[in-house]
Design an enzyme around this catalytic site. Structure first.
Site, PDB file in Angstrom:
ATOM      1  N   GLU A 135     -18.974 -23.650 -41.983  1.00 38.91           N
ATOM      2  CA  GLU A 135     -18.333 -23.690 -43.296  1.00 38.91           C
ATOM      3  C   GLU A 135     -18.046 -25.159 -43.591  1.00 38.91           C
ATOM      4  OE1 GLU A 135     -14.694 -21.456 -43.631  1.00 38.91           O
ATOM      5  OE2 GLU A 135     -14.431 -22.074 -45.717  1.00 38.91           O
ATOM      6  N   ARG A 167     -15.460 -18.944 -27.486  1.00 39.30           N
ATOM      7  CA  ARG A 167     -15.444 -20.274 -28.071  1.00 39.30           C
ATOM      8  C   ARG A 167     -14.979 -21.289 -27.035  1.00 39.30           C
ATOM      9  NH1 ARG A 167     -13.559 -19.792 -32.960  1.00 39.30           N
ATOM     10  NH2 ARG A 167     -12.811 -21.866 -33.356  1.00 39.30           N
ATOM     11  N   LYS A 223     -10.607 -26.784 -37.224  1.00 34.54           N
ATOM     12  CA  LYS A 223     -10.781 -27.745 -38.312  1.00 34.54           C
ATOM     13  C   LYS A 223      -9.502 -27.886 -39.129  1.00 34.54           C
ATOM     14  CE  LYS A 223     -14.631 -25.785 -39.514  1.00 34.54           C
ATOM     15  NZ  LYS A 223     -15.756 -25.341 -40.345  1.00 34.54           N
TER      16      LYS A 223
HETATM   17  P1  ATP Z   1     -12.620 -23.778 -36.830  1.00 40.91           P
HETATM   18  O1  ATP Z   1     -11.679 -22.764 -36.304  1.00 40.91           O
HETATM   19  O2  ATP Z   1     -12.695 -25.004 -36.016  1.00 40.91           O
HETATM   20  O3  ATP Z   1     -12.422 -24.067 -38.270  1.00 40.91           O
HETATM   21  P2  ATP Z   1     -14.704 -22.072 -37.546  1.00 40.91           P
HETATM   22  O4  ATP Z   1     -15.209 -20.990 -36.679  1.00 40.91           O
HETATM   23  O5  ATP Z   1     -13.884 -21.685 -38.707  1.00 40.91           O
HETATM   24  O6  ATP Z   1     -14.015 -23.128 -36.636  1.00 40.91           O
HETATM   25  P3  ATP Z   1     -17.181 -22.583 -38.770  1.00 40.91           P
HETATM   26  O7  ATP Z   1     -17.626 -23.734 -39.557  1.00 40.91           O
HETATM   27  O8  ATP Z   1     -16.989 -21.293 -39.472  1.00 40.91           O
HETATM   28  O9  ATP Z   1     -15.845 -22.996 -38.068  1.00 40.91           O
HETATM   29  O10 ATP Z   1     -18.064 -22.408 -37.486  1.00 40.91           O
HETATM   30  C1  ATP Z   1     -19.473 -22.483 -37.460  1.00 40.91           C
HETATM   31  C2  ATP Z   1     -19.947 -21.871 -36.186  1.00 40.91           C
HETATM   32  O11 ATP Z   1     -19.427 -22.571 -35.068  1.00 40.91           O
HETATM   33  C3  ATP Z   1     -19.487 -20.432 -36.051  1.00 40.91           C
HETATM   34  O12 ATP Z   1     -20.582 -19.651 -35.624  1.00 40.91           O
HETATM   35  C4  ATP Z   1     -18.405 -20.488 -35.030  1.00 40.91           C
HETATM   36  O13 ATP Z   1     -18.341 -19.293 -34.327  1.00 40.91           O
HETATM   37  C5  ATP Z   1     -18.824 -21.684 -34.174  1.00 40.91           C
HETATM   38  N1  ATP Z   1     -17.657 -22.307 -33.543  1.00 40.91           N
HETATM   39  C6  ATP Z   1     -16.567 -22.778 -34.160  1.00 40.91           C
HETATM   40  N2  ATP Z   1     -15.669 -23.245 -33.270  1.00 40.91           N
HETATM   41  C7  ATP Z   1     -16.222 -23.066 -32.042  1.00 40.91           C
HETATM   42  C8  ATP Z   1     -15.791 -23.332 -30.710  1.00 40.91           C
HETATM   43  N3  ATP Z   1     -14.606 -23.879 -30.445  1.00 40.91           N
HETATM   44  N4  ATP Z   1     -16.629 -23.019 -29.695  1.00 40.91           N
HETATM   45  C9  ATP Z   1     -17.826 -22.475 -29.951  1.00 40.91           C
HETATM   46  N5  ATP Z   1     -18.284 -22.192 -31.179  1.00 40.91           N
HETATM   47  C10 ATP Z   1     -17.500 -22.476 -32.230  1.00 40.91           C
HETATM   48 MG    MG Z   2     -14.596 -20.452 -40.289  1.00 35.97          MG
END
Ligand code: ATP
Ligand code: MG
Length: 574
Positions: A33, A258, A268
């Site tokens: 995102e 994760r 983020k």
């Molecule tokens: P955040 O909580 O940091 O905002 P998010 O999951 O909302 O992370 P996205 O941009 O939606 O961020 O994530 C893109 C991809 O990266 C998704 O498939 C998510 O599952 C993966 N991802 C995000 N954070 C991690 C992590 N700490 N370890 C492994 N994969 C991750």
């Molecule tokens: Mg997200």
């Protein structure tokens, strides 16, 4: 490259290929995102998704999950692309946006309505929440749940046409308000948001929700294995439900744990809070766990990919010790960087019996691990700088470095003995040392076989250049700054006030003055350093310490053992 280890996801894919599922195709995606910069957790997801596709001769898509116009910015899209490329993955033409499919997604929603599987609800967000029930109490049907298809179609079309205000109506899936899985209790699939979108501008005022959009985007792109993190496990029934109702191609969602790293935060939202709150200098602050921060600090893409490979993929959440990340860059830089001498806190040494205008040069090995990196000349003269910490007027027990009357070796040069300490009369601060040298020890060995217990690094005072050096410690003082929910504390309460130490007038070997941004060096005995890509000016280098030399594998293994992580992450130590 280290040999790729198998994992439960690869096992699923192997089985699918054996059964000729998806005609043996493997097609993955990474769906960020664009609401912030990528962090090391995303690197794990990228290496996993793109690494698997590459290994199986499959395809991988970069798909921006841009369904929320309010939090997203073009700056983030650009930074994400830069970071994925830097990490070493090329998605070629396959750059997609969920917003590319807004029209198609709208049609799917209309189709759900026609099949009696979605309805327009007039309840407020507040009411929807209270009708939803809890884990122990079933939800209640909305009074608008039984609207006829025609009325729903008309209302949904009017939603799209902008006839209603934000939050006035939503489109919901018609599933089961008594489902034990709360995600299945008639989730909202479209909401009204009169907000411009970074790509579609003002075309839309209704936007699809993540759960609805995600699986359908996967389906449209022909993704075979939709790999996501564990918190989506109980969204999977919903993921499958949409695909089933619409009778479209069905990718398979697979969840993995994760990445959590000790002494940092990984969401983020929290990282944005640090940036906006001025707790760090930006997304690319070298203390940040973002890819741009790690890059600026001096990490290489290879060290991050190796780290991701090493920590493996599991189905349960755990925290990886940050020292494992540090070890992966240390191992690489040990093999690749040139050794140099730099003095962080200079203390002047005058060698009284060395001729005043004499200068000589010593041959220094650039990298003892790699002979092909050759040697260089290091200038030497009567006045030198050594590290302030390498001298003690009154040495504590086991302090083998320089003190009055003691003899030590100057790396590559001579043995010296301290004969006099000059101090500021008022403050008592040590200003300079006087020493004598033994000309017979030229090159660093005594012909009579006598030994010294310490070898110090140094630079020639006359030839030394000046540089700024930034030393880093963990961003937080606590292993898990987020703590548990019962605690009232904010994660920012655990920010480490000593996470950045700037030293302005360090002495470096003369040749280092022309080092280029992102060039990396080992400063002997001090660690690995990288020329800062942003603040370095011509003739005025700034060095970031990437990592110290200190940690040994034994110590890391011990910390992991203490944390009970050894069993689960065996592969970390192979
Ligand atoms: P955040 O909580 O940091 O905002 P998010 O999951 O909302 O992370 P996205 O941009 O939606 O961020 O994530 C893109 C991809 O990266 C998704 O498939 C998510 O599952 C993966 N991802 C995000 N954070 C991690 C992590 N700490 N370890 C492994 N994969 C991750
Ligand atoms: Mg997200």
């Amino acid at each position: 490259m280290e040999k790729k280890q198998t994992n439960f996801i690869r096992e699923i894919i192997d089985t699918d290929i054996e059964n000729n599922k998806n005609d043996g195709r493997v097609h993955t995606r990474f769906p960020p995102e664009p609401n912030g910069y990528l962090h090391i957790g995303h690197a794990k997801a990228i290496c996993l998704n793109f690494g698997i596709a590459a290994d199986y001769n499959g395809l991988y898509n970069l798909r921006f999950d841009d369904t929320n116009p309010c939090k997203e910015e073009v700056e983030y899209v650009e930074s994400i692309k830069q970071d994925v490329k830097w990490l070493g993955f090329d998605w070629g033409e396959r750059e997609y946006y969920a917003s590319d499919y807004f029209e198609k997604l709208y049609e799917y929603a209309v189709e759900l309505i026609k099949r009696g599987k979605a309805y327009v609800d007039d309840l407020t967000a507040e009411q929807i929440r209270s009708y939803r029930g809890t884990l122990t109490r079933p939800g209640k049907n909305s009074p608008f749940r039984e609207r006829g298809v025609e009325e729903n179609l008309a209302l949904f079309s009017r939603m799209r046409n902008g006839e209603f205000k934000d939050g006035e109506r939503v489109l919901r899936a018609k599933i089961n308000m008594a489902s034990p899985n709360l995600n299945m209790r008639d989730p909202v699939i479209y909401r009204i948001m009169h907000a411009a979108h970074h790509k579609t501008k003002d075309k839309w005022c209704i936007y699809p929700m993540y759960d609805f959009a995600h699986g359908l985007c996967d389906s449209i792109e022909g993704i075979t294995h939709s790999i996501c993190t564990l918190e989506f496990e109980n969204h999977r029934p919903l993921y499958d439900w949409f695909l089933e109702q619409l009778d479209v191609y069905r990718p398979r969602q697979i969840e993995f744990a994760r990445l959590n790293l000790s002494y940092t935060v990984m969401s983020k939202r929290k990282l944005l809070e640090l940036v906006e709150g001025g707790n760090v200098f930006g997304w690319d602050d070298p203390r940040m766990p973002t890819l741009s921060g790690l890059r600026r600090r001096g990490y290489t893409p290879d060290s991050i990919r190796k780290f991701c490979e090493r920590i493996g993929v599991a189905k349960y959440n755990s925290t990886i010790d940050i020292s494992i990340l540090e070890q992966s860059i240390r191992e690489e830089l040990n093999k690749t960087t040139m050794r140099t001498m730099a003095v962080l806190r200079p203390l002047k040494v005058i060698i009284d019996n060395y001729p005043e205008d004499k200068e000589e040069e010593f041959e220094a090995v650039n990298n003892p691990e790699d002979e092909s990196m050759g040697t260089r000349k290091v200038p030497f003269s009567r006045e030198l700088y050594i590290e302030y910490d390498d001298f003690r007027e009154v040495p504590p027990k086991k302090f083998y470095r320089l003190s009055p009357g003691k003899e030590v070796r100057l790396r590559y040069a001579y043995f010296i003995t301290c004969t006099k300490v000059v101090k500021d009369e008022k403050t008592g601060d040590i200003l300079e040392l006087h020493c004598t040298y033994d000309p017979a020890t030229r090159g660093g060995d005594a012909p009579d076989g006598r030994k010294v217990k310490a070898t110090l690094h140094w630079v020639c005072a006359k030839r030394a250049k000046r540089a700024q050096v930034r030393l880093y410690e963990h961003l937080f003082t606590r292993e898990n700054p987020v703590g548990n929910d019962e605690e009232e504390k904010d994660f920012k309460d655990f920010l480490n006030p000593a996470s950045l130490k700037t030293i302005h007038d360090c002495c470096i070997e003369p040749a280092l003055i022309n080092a280029n941004p992102f060039e990396r060096f080992q400063f002997e005995r001090l660690g690995y350093f990288c020329v800062d890509g942003k603040d370095t000016k011509k003739g005025r280098p700034v060095f970031n310490r990437i990592v110290s030399l200190r940690d040994s594998w034994a110590k890391i293994e011990q910390t992991q053992k203490n944390r009970g992580l050894n069993k689960k992450n065996k592969n970390c130590f192979s």
